[in-house]
Write a protein that holds these residues in place. Structure first.
Motif, PDB file in Angstrom:
ATOM      1  N   ASN A  85       1.100  -0.919  -0.048  1.00  0.00           N
ATOM      2  CA  ASN A  85       0.040   0.105   0.001  1.00  0.00           C
ATOM      3  C   ASN A  85       1.058   1.248  -0.040  1.00  0.00           C
ATOM      4  N   GLY A  86       0.261   2.504  -0.257  1.00  0.00           N
ATOM      5  CA  GLY A  86       1.117   3.708  -0.503  1.00  0.00           C
ATOM      6  C   GLY A  86       2.362   3.633  -1.126  1.00  0.00           C
ATOM      7  N   LEU A  87       2.212   3.006  -2.418  1.00  0.00           N
ATOM      8  CA  LEU A  87       3.331   2.658  -3.277  1.00  0.00           C
ATOM      9  C   LEU A  87       4.212   4.065  -3.943  1.00  0.00           C
ATOM     10  N   LYS A  88       5.379   3.871  -3.903  1.00  0.00           N
ATOM     11  CA  LYS A  88       6.056   5.279  -4.312  1.00  0.00           C
ATOM     12  C   LYS A  88       6.786   4.859  -5.322  1.00  0.00           C
ATOM     13  N   PRO A  89       7.301   5.822  -6.210  1.00  0.00           N
ATOM     14  CA  PRO A  89       8.286   5.512  -7.282  1.00  0.00           C
ATOM     15  C   PRO A  89       9.288   4.578  -6.851  1.00  0.00           C
ATOM     16  N   GLU A  90       9.946   4.931  -5.805  1.00  0.00           N
ATOM     17  CA  GLU A  90      11.419   4.210  -5.431  1.00  0.00           C
ATOM     18  C   GLU A  90      10.953   2.904  -5.042  1.00  0.00           C
ATOM     19  N   ASP A  91       9.659   2.331  -5.155  1.00  0.00           N
ATOM     20  CA  ASP A  91       9.588   0.938  -4.944  1.00  0.00           C
ATOM     21  C   ASP A  91       9.391   0.099  -6.367  1.00  0.00           C
ATOM     22  N   THR A  92       9.592   1.042  -7.457  1.00  0.00           N
ATOM     23  CA  THR A  92       9.579   0.059  -8.707  1.00  0.00           C
ATOM     24  C   THR A  92      11.018  -0.789  -8.596  1.00  0.00           C
ATOM     25  N   ALA A  93      10.779  -2.035  -9.082  1.00  0.00           N
ATOM     26  CA  ALA A  93      11.691  -2.931  -9.150  1.00  0.00           C
ATOM     27  C   ALA A  93      11.250  -4.332  -9.493  1.00  0.00           C
ATOM     28  N   VAL A  94      12.031  -5.319  -9.751  1.00  0.00           N
ATOM     29  CA  VAL A  94      11.470  -6.760  -9.773  1.00  0.00           C
ATOM     30  C   VAL A  94      11.328  -7.303  -8.406  1.00  0.00           C
ATOM     31  N   TYR A  95      10.237  -7.833  -8.154  1.00  0.00           N
ATOM     32  CA  TYR A  95      10.144  -8.430  -6.842  1.00  0.00           C
ATOM     33  C   TYR A  95      10.188  -9.994  -6.910  1.00  0.00           C
ATOM     34  N   TYR A  96      10.933 -10.670  -5.989  1.00  0.00           N
ATOM     35  CA  TYR A  96      11.404 -12.180  -6.012  1.00  0.00           C
ATOM     36  C   TYR A  96      10.596 -12.653  -4.723  1.00  0.00           C
ATOM     37  N   CYS A  97      10.266 -13.802  -4.579  1.00  0.00           N
ATOM     38  CA  CYS A  97      10.086 -14.338  -3.503  1.00  0.00           C
ATOM     39  C   CYS A  97      11.029 -15.633  -3.211  1.00  0.00           C
ATOM     40  N   ALA A  98      11.528 -15.990  -2.079  1.00  0.00           N
ATOM     41  CA  ALA A  98      12.258 -16.840  -1.699  1.00  0.00           C
ATOM     42  C   ALA A  98      11.956 -17.733  -0.454  1.00  0.00           C
ATOM     43  N   ALA A  99      12.528 -18.820  -0.519  1.00  0.00           N
ATOM     44  CA  ALA A  99      12.107 -19.865   0.588  1.00  0.00           C
ATOM     45  C   ALA A  99      13.260 -20.452   1.323  1.00  0.00           C
TER      46      ALA A  99
END
Length: 125
Positions: A85-99
């Protein structure tokens, strides 16, 4: 070999919300034994920690997303979510999940054994 598949990325305006999902190719019972983490990598930058949820339920967040992002898991669906929520331009990225099997919720990339392919999040100003 367990595989992870992320989804839910996209383009959103600043101040908007997205929910990312990451589903593991394992049974619900096995999934419950994994710590699940979210990381992100912006162009030209190193992959950085975002959030993690341990196999015993503890959660941890990067300071940059505290109060805006929430990690949650549905073990019955072998899925972990990242509500943003409340996303900002600096949150722009490729998001990865990991286990990480029996992980306690580390924020170091090296702690995680299995990675997804990533999903793009773009926040416009």
């Amino acid at each position: 070999q367990v595989q992870l598949a992320e989804s839910g990325g996209g383009l959103v305006q600043a101040g908007g919300s997205l929910r990312l999902s990451c589903t593991a190719s394992t049974s619900a019972r096995a999934f419950a034994n994994y710590a699940m983490g979210w990381f992100r990598q912006a162009p030209g930058k190193e992959r950085e920690f975002v959030a993690t949820g341990s196999w015993v339920g503890a959660v941890n967040y990067a300071d940059s997303v505290k109060g805006r992002f929430t990690i949650a898991r549905d073990n019955a669906k072998s899925t972990v979510y990242l509500q943003m929520n409340g996303l900002k331009p600096e949150d722009t990225a490729v998001y990865y999940c990991a286990a990480q099997l029996y992980g306690l919720g580390a924020n170091a990339r090296s702690a995680y054994e299995i990675w997804g392919q990533g999903t793009q999040v773009t926040v416009s100003s």
